[in-house]
Design a protein around this motif. Sequence first.
Motif, PDB file in Angstrom:
ATOM      1  N   SER A   1      32.508  29.775  32.315  1.00 49.79           N
ATOM      2  CA  SER A   1      32.050  30.864  31.453  1.00 49.79           C
ATOM      3  C   SER A   1      32.630  32.226  31.844  1.00 49.79           C
ATOM      4  CB  SER A   1      30.521  30.930  31.459  1.00 49.79           C
ATOM      5  OG  SER A   1      30.038  31.153  32.774  1.00 49.79           O
ATOM      6  N   ASP A   2      32.773  32.473  33.135  1.00 53.87           N
ATOM      7  CA  ASP A   2      33.332  33.757  33.580  1.00 53.87           C
ATOM      8  C   ASP A   2      34.471  33.548  34.565  1.00 53.87           C
ATOM      9  OD1 ASP A   2      31.893  32.741  35.652  1.00 53.87           O
ATOM     10  OD2 ASP A   2      30.886  34.624  36.177  1.00 53.87           O
ATOM     11  N   CYS A   3      35.159  32.439  34.440  1.00 52.39           N
ATOM     12  CA  CYS A   3      36.156  32.038  35.436  1.00 52.39           C
ATOM     13  C   CYS A   3      37.288  33.056  35.577  1.00 52.39           C
ATOM     14  CB  CYS A   3      36.719  30.669  35.068  1.00 52.39           C
ATOM     15  SG  CYS A   3      37.811  29.978  36.330  1.00 52.39           S
ATOM     16  N   GLU A   4      37.956  33.350  34.480  1.00 45.08           N
ATOM     17  CA  GLU A   4      39.146  34.197  34.555  1.00 45.08           C
ATOM     18  C   GLU A   4      38.825  35.603  35.049  1.00 45.08           C
ATOM     19  OE1 GLU A   4      42.230  33.283  34.366  1.00 45.08           O
ATOM     20  OE2 GLU A   4      41.533  31.237  34.048  1.00 45.08           O
ATOM     21  N   LYS A   5      37.720  36.156  34.559  1.00 45.76           N
ATOM     22  CA  LYS A   5      37.354  37.515  34.964  1.00 45.76           C
ATOM     23  C   LYS A   5      37.068  37.589  36.459  1.00 45.76           C
ATOM     24  CE  LYS A   5      34.000  41.192  34.028  1.00 45.76           C
ATOM     25  NZ  LYS A   5      32.813  41.596  33.235  1.00 45.76           N
ATOM     26  N   THR A   6      36.278  36.627  36.950  1.00 48.80           N
ATOM     27  CA  THR A   6      35.931  36.623  38.372  1.00 48.80           C
ATOM     28  C   THR A   6      37.149  36.336  39.243  1.00 48.80           C
ATOM     29  OG1 THR A   6      33.775  35.731  37.711  1.00 48.80           O
ATOM     30  CG2 THR A   6      34.293  35.704  40.055  1.00 48.80           C
ATOM     31  N   LEU A   7      37.987  35.424  38.788  1.00 47.71           N
ATOM     32  CA  LEU A   7      39.213  35.112  39.528  1.00 47.71           C
ATOM     33  C   LEU A   7      40.137  36.311  39.606  1.00 47.71           C
ATOM     34  CD1 LEU A   7      40.486  31.525  38.616  1.00 47.71           C
ATOM     35  CD2 LEU A   7      40.375  32.524  40.895  1.00 47.71           C
ATOM     36  N   ASP A   8      40.315  37.002  38.496  1.00 48.73           N
ATOM     37  CA  ASP A   8      41.192  38.176  38.469  1.00 48.73           C
ATOM     38  C   ASP A   8      40.689  39.257  39.425  1.00 48.73           C
ATOM     39  OD1 ASP A   8      42.842  36.959  36.645  1.00 48.73           O
ATOM     40  OD2 ASP A   8      42.037  38.017  34.897  1.00 48.73           O
ATOM     41  N   THR A   9      39.374  39.424  39.459  1.00 50.89           N
ATOM     42  CA  THR A   9      38.790  40.413  40.365  1.00 50.89           C
ATOM     43  C   THR A   9      39.072  40.052  41.821  1.00 50.89           C
ATOM     44  OG1 THR A   9      37.005  40.939  38.804  1.00 50.89           O
ATOM     45  CG2 THR A   9      36.638  41.502  41.117  1.00 50.89           C
ATOM     46  N   GLN A  10      38.928  38.766  42.148  1.00 49.80           N
ATOM     47  CA  GLN A  10      39.164  38.333  43.528  1.00 49.80           C
ATOM     48  C   GLN A  10      40.637  38.398  43.892  1.00 49.80           C
ATOM     49  OE1 GLN A  10      36.561  37.693  45.645  1.00 49.80           O
ATOM     50  NE2 GLN A  10      38.187  37.849  47.158  1.00 49.80           N
ATOM     51  N   ARG A  11      41.498  38.058  42.946  1.00 47.61           N
ATOM     52  CA  ARG A  11      42.940  38.162  43.209  1.00 47.61           C
ATOM     53  C   ARG A  11      43.332  39.610  43.480  1.00 47.61           C
ATOM     54  NH1 ARG A  11      43.790  34.271  38.617  1.00 47.61           N
ATOM     55  NH2 ARG A  11      44.326  32.247  39.528  1.00 47.61           N
ATOM     56  N   ALA A  12      42.742  40.531  42.738  1.00 45.89           N
ATOM     57  CA  ALA A  12      43.020  41.949  42.960  1.00 45.89           C
ATOM     58  C   ALA A  12      42.569  42.370  44.358  1.00 45.89           C
ATOM     59  CB  ALA A  12      42.314  42.788  41.898  1.00 45.89           C
ATOM     60  N   GLN A  13      41.434  41.851  44.803  1.00 41.81           N
ATOM     61  CA  GLN A  13      40.946  42.153  46.152  1.00 41.81           C
ATOM     62  C   GLN A  13      41.923  41.637  47.207  1.00 41.81           C
ATOM     63  OE1 GLN A  13      38.115  43.483  47.728  1.00 41.81           O
ATOM     64  NE2 GLN A  13      37.341  44.387  45.832  1.00 41.81           N
ATOM     65  N   VAL A  14      42.398  40.414  47.010  1.00 41.70           N
ATOM     66  CA  VAL A  14      43.327  39.810  47.973  1.00 41.70           C
ATOM     67  C   VAL A  14      44.619  40.607  48.042  1.00 41.70           C
ATOM     68  CG1 VAL A  14      44.790  37.786  48.403  1.00 41.70           C
ATOM     69  CG2 VAL A  14      42.376  37.483  47.808  1.00 41.70           C
ATOM     70  N   THR A  15      45.175  40.952  46.888  1.00 42.55           N
ATOM     71  CA  THR A  15      46.428  41.714  46.845  1.00 42.55           C
ATOM     72  C   THR A  15      46.263  43.081  47.495  1.00 42.55           C
ATOM     73  OG1 THR A  15      47.137  40.592  44.821  1.00 42.55           O
ATOM     74  CG2 THR A  15      48.181  42.697  45.324  1.00 42.55           C
ATOM     75  N   ALA A  16      45.179  43.762  47.170  1.00 44.82           N
ATOM     76  CA  ALA A  16      44.936  45.095  47.731  1.00 44.82           C
ATOM     77  C   ALA A  16      44.737  45.026  49.236  1.00 44.82           C
ATOM     78  CB  ALA A  16      43.706  45.716  47.062  1.00 44.82           C
ATOM     79  N   LEU A  17      44.068  43.988  49.710  1.00 50.06           N
ATOM     80  CA  LEU A  17      43.841  43.838  51.148  1.00 50.06           C
ATOM     81  C   LEU A  17      45.149  43.559  51.880  1.00 50.06           C
ATOM     82  CD1 LEU A  17      41.528  43.935  53.141  1.00 50.06           C
ATOM     83  CD2 LEU A  17      41.177  41.485  52.796  1.00 50.06           C
ATOM     84  N   GLU A  18      46.019  42.760  51.275  1.00 50.03           N
ATOM     85  CA  GLU A  18      47.335  42.494  51.868  1.00 50.03           C
ATOM     86  C   GLU A  18      48.158  43.781  51.960  1.00 50.03           C
ATOM     87  OE1 GLU A  18      48.125  37.861  50.462  1.00 50.03           O
ATOM     88  OE2 GLU A  18      48.710  39.514  49.154  1.00 50.03           O
ATOM     89  N   GLU A  19      48.116  44.584  50.902  1.00 49.86           N
ATOM     90  CA  GLU A  19      48.871  45.842  50.890  1.00 49.86           C
ATOM     91  C   GLU A  19      48.323  46.821  51.930  1.00 49.86           C
ATOM     92  OE1 GLU A  19      48.571  47.092  46.859  1.00 49.86           O
ATOM     93  OE2 GLU A  19      50.148  45.729  46.134  1.00 49.86           O
ATOM     94  N   LEU A  20      47.010  46.890  52.060  1.00 50.29           N
ATOM     95  CA  LEU A  20      46.410  47.771  53.057  1.00 50.29           C
ATOM     96  C   LEU A  20      46.808  47.333  54.456  1.00 50.29           C
ATOM     97  CD1 LEU A  20      44.473  50.013  53.941  1.00 50.29           C
ATOM     98  CD2 LEU A  20      42.596  48.351  53.785  1.00 50.29           C
ATOM     99  N   SER A  21      46.716  46.050  54.718  1.00 53.59           N
ATOM    100  CA  SER A  21      47.082  45.517  56.030  1.00 53.59           C
ATOM    101  C   SER A  21      48.530  45.849  56.375  1.00 53.59           C
ATOM    102  CB  SER A  21      46.867  44.003  56.045  1.00 53.59           C
ATOM    103  OG  SER A  21      47.281  43.451  57.270  1.00 53.59           O
ATOM    104  N   SER A  22      49.409  45.648  55.408  1.00 56.90           N
ATOM    105  CA  SER A  22      50.828  45.925  55.633  1.00 56.90           C
ATOM    106  C   SER A  22      51.073  47.403  55.933  1.00 56.90           C
ATOM    107  CB  SER A  22      51.620  45.496  54.400  1.00 56.90           C
ATOM    108  OG  SER A  22      52.996  45.764  54.568  1.00 56.90           O
ATOM    109  N   SER A  23      50.372  48.279  55.235  1.00 54.89           N
ATOM    110  CA  SER A  23      50.586  49.718  55.417  1.00 54.89           C
ATOM    111  C   SER A  23      50.058  50.232  56.751  1.00 54.89           C
ATOM    112  CB  SER A  23      49.918  50.492  54.272  1.00 54.89           C
ATOM    113  OG  SER A  23      48.501  50.411  54.362  1.00 54.89           O
ATOM    114  N   LEU A  24      49.165  49.481  57.383  1.00 54.37           N
ATOM    115  CA  LEU A  24      48.573  49.925  58.655  1.00 54.37           C
ATOM    116  C   LEU A  24      49.302  49.379  59.877  1.00 54.37           C
ATOM    117  CD1 LEU A  24      44.751  49.612  57.835  1.00 54.37           C
ATOM    118  CD2 LEU A  24      46.242  51.614  57.606  1.00 54.37           C
ATOM    119  N   ARG A  25      50.282  48.523  59.658  1.00 55.63           N
ATOM    120  CA  ARG A  25      50.974  47.898  60.789  1.00 55.63           C
ATOM    121  C   ARG A  25      51.735  48.909  61.643  1.00 55.63           C
ATOM    122  NH1 ARG A  25      53.187  42.768  57.264  1.00 55.63           N
ATOM    123  NH2 ARG A  25      51.255  41.543  57.352  1.00 55.63           N
ATOM    124  N   ARG A  26      52.137  49.995  61.066  1.00 57.09           N
ATOM    125  CA  ARG A  26      52.881  50.998  61.835  1.00 57.09           C
ATOM    126  C   ARG A  26      52.038  51.588  62.961  1.00 57.09           C
ATOM    127  NH1 ARG A  26      54.201  56.232  58.337  1.00 57.09           N
ATOM    128  NH2 ARG A  26      54.946  56.782  60.390  1.00 57.09           N
TER     129      ARG A  26
END
Length: 232
Positions: free
Chosen positions: A101-126
Amino acid sequence: MSHPWAHPRHRLPVPLLALALMGGVLAGCGGGSDGDGGDGGRAEPAAEKVDPQDAACRTQWRELADEVGDRSQDEHPSAIAGRWTSVSATLDYYAVSASASDCEKTLDTQRAQVTALEELSSSLRRYDVLYQHDRLAEDAAAYTPPKARKGTQKPPSRAAVRSALTTLQKQAPRAEKDQLAGWQQATAIDPTVKKSVAKTKKDLAFLSQESAAWRKARTAQRTIERGLRVAG
């Protein structure tokens, strides 16, 4: 007078005795109605039927979980391992309970979280001295300085590069301690909120510049990188 035991005892006729014994045997076995040894014929509960669309949704969650993997064991501060623990728990939950019933919306939200977390992690490695040490360690250990070309800066010696690598290793825990508040902040924020991410980067940069351990490590890192760059 005759004794009472002189009279013969009354005995069950043979057919009745046989029936009585048989009944005792059956009772002792506790025979159930289906003869299965006494479990009363109870059947195993039927497996829950999952709607095909729900099943397809849960498959997508499992695929995302497999893609993310287990990052909660990464010891580098910039990996933000504590945050990945929460992400993994969310993925595991929806992999067995999500509905279409809400699969795509919830999945998209979680994918956005994963992508944003990966980008944050990468930017802090310096700012992550332990990460920089592990990134450079193999090449630095094998480093051999090339012959200096005329008109170019002399490359760092092998001893200098190895000493710099030792400095990185030594200063990593000290720098992490000085930066602790910044790493905690990075774990707590919502990585999809740009304002929070910008503030986290700014605060961690400040804490790093204030740390003598981080400054020493940064100088050592540049020595290694310069040698590796010249060596090709």
